[in-house]
Design an enzyme around this catalytic site. Structure first.
Site, mmCIF file in Angstrom:
data_model
loop_
_atom_site.group_PDB
_atom_site.id
_atom_site.type_symbol
_atom_site.label_atom_id
_atom_site.label_comp_id
_atom_site.label_asym_id
_atom_site.label_seq_id
_atom_site.Cartn_x
_atom_site.Cartn_y
_atom_site.Cartn_z
ATOM 1 N N ASP A 128 -32.753 22.039 63.718
ATOM 2 C CA ASP A 128 -33.499 21.124 62.850
ATOM 3 C C ASP A 128 -33.188 21.399 61.378
ATOM 4 O O ASP A 128 -32.937 22.539 60.986
ATOM 5 C CB ASP A 128 -34.999 21.299 63.107
ATOM 6 N N ASN A 150 -34.240 10.111 69.330
ATOM 7 C CA ASN A 150 -33.307 9.900 68.212
ATOM 8 C C ASN A 150 -32.626 8.533 68.249
ATOM 9 O O ASN A 150 -32.093 8.073 67.236
ATOM 10 C CB ASN A 150 -32.229 10.990 68.194
#
Length: 242
Positions: A15, A63
Site C-alpha cells: 500500500d 480495484n
C-alpha cells in the site's frame, strides 16, 4: 535477525504507491511503477534469506472500480513486471491467485507463460494476488463444495476446515506466518481472511515504493520476538519446546 527463524510464508499488502507519487507531485502511475521496482528488490531478498512463499496483493477485485486509465496502467505494469528475469535468476516459481476471467487476454497469456516457464523453480514461490479478494475466494470455494454435495460426491456432514482449504485459491500453500502492510493503514482489506487466522500482523507507515530490505528485516525481527500460541497458553507452548 535470526536466520534460523525466518517465516516460511510472508504475505504483503503493498500500500501507498499512489500517495507516495502524489507527495512528489507525480501521477499515481509513477508510484505504481516505483512499486514494481520494490517488488523486485523484496522478492530477491526474500528468496536469499530463506522465505519459501511470498504472496503479494497486487490488484483487488475492488480495484476494478478505480479510474479506467489507472486500471489500464496497472495492467500494463503487470506485463512489464513479468518481463523481469527475477524468477529464473533467483530460482523463483511464479503463481497467480484471483479471478482471471476479468483480466485482459494478453495479461492472462503472459501470466500463464511465466507460470509454465518457472514451474520447476524451487527456492521460493512468488504468488501474485491479481483480481483477488478473500470474499470472492471464499464464495467461489463454497460454490465448488455445494456442487460436489449436490452431485453426491461429498456429504455435507463431512465438510471440514480442510475441505475449505482444499477449495481455496491457495490450496497446497501453507498459511502465512507473517502479514505485512505498508502505507500506514491498519486493516486487512479483504485479503487472505481465511488464511491469516493465526498469522502475525505487522503494520508500517513506510509507503511501498520506499520499503526496502532493511524494513523487511525489521518486520521479521519483530515477528521473531513474538510467541505464536494458536489458542494455547504461554505455559503450554513453553513446555512443548522443552
Amino acid at each position: 535477525m535470526d536466520k534460523n527463524n525466518i517465516p516460511q510464508h510472508i504475505a504483503i499488502i503493498m500500500d501507498g504507491n499512489g500517495r507516495w507519487a502524489t507527495a512528489k507531485g507525480k501521477p499515481r502511475s509513477y508510484g505504481h511503477q516505483a512499486g514494481v521496482e520494490t517488488v523486485t528488490r523484496i522478492a530477491t531478498d526474500c528468496a536469499q534469506i530463506g522465505v519459501k512463499y511470498l504472496t503479494l496483493y497486487a490488484f483487488s477485485t475492488e480495484n476494478w472500480n478505480r479510474p479506467i486509465d489507472e486500471v489500464s496502467a496497472l495492467m500494463g505494469l503487470v506485463l512489464t513486471a513479468l518481463e523481469e528475469e527475477i524468477f529464473m535468476r533467483n530460482d523463483i516459481r511464479f503463481r497467480v491467485i484471483g479471478d482471471r476471467s476479468r483480466l485482459p487476454k494478453d495479461v492472462n497469456k503472459k501470466l500463464a507463460d511465466v507460470e509454465e516457464r518457472t514451474a520447476a523453480n524451487k527456492t521460493m514461490t512468488l504468488i501474485a494476488a491479481l483480481s483477488y479478494s478473500s470474499k470472492w475466494e471464499i464464495t467461489d470455494a463454497v460454490k465448488q463444495i455445494a456442487q460436489k454435495v449436490n452431485a453426491g460426491e461429498l456429504a455435507a456432514e463431512d465438510i471440514s476446515d480442510r475441505t475449505i482449504d482444499e477449495h481455496l485459491q491457495t490450496a497446497g500453500i501453507p498459511d502465512p506466518d507473517l502479514l505485512i502492510r505498508t502505507g500506514g493503514e491498519q486493516r486487512i482489506s479483504n485479503y487472505l481472511l481465511w488464511q491469516i487466522a493465526y498469522s502475525e500482523l505487522y503494520f508500517t507507515n513506510i509507503y511501498w515504493p520506499d520499503f526496502n530490505e532493511e524494513h523487511l528485516h525489521l518486520a521479521i525481527e519483530d515477528y521473531q520476538k513474538r510467541q505464536r500460541r494458536y489458542g494455547k497458553t504461554e505455559e503450554q507452548i513453553e513446555n512443548e519446546t522443552k
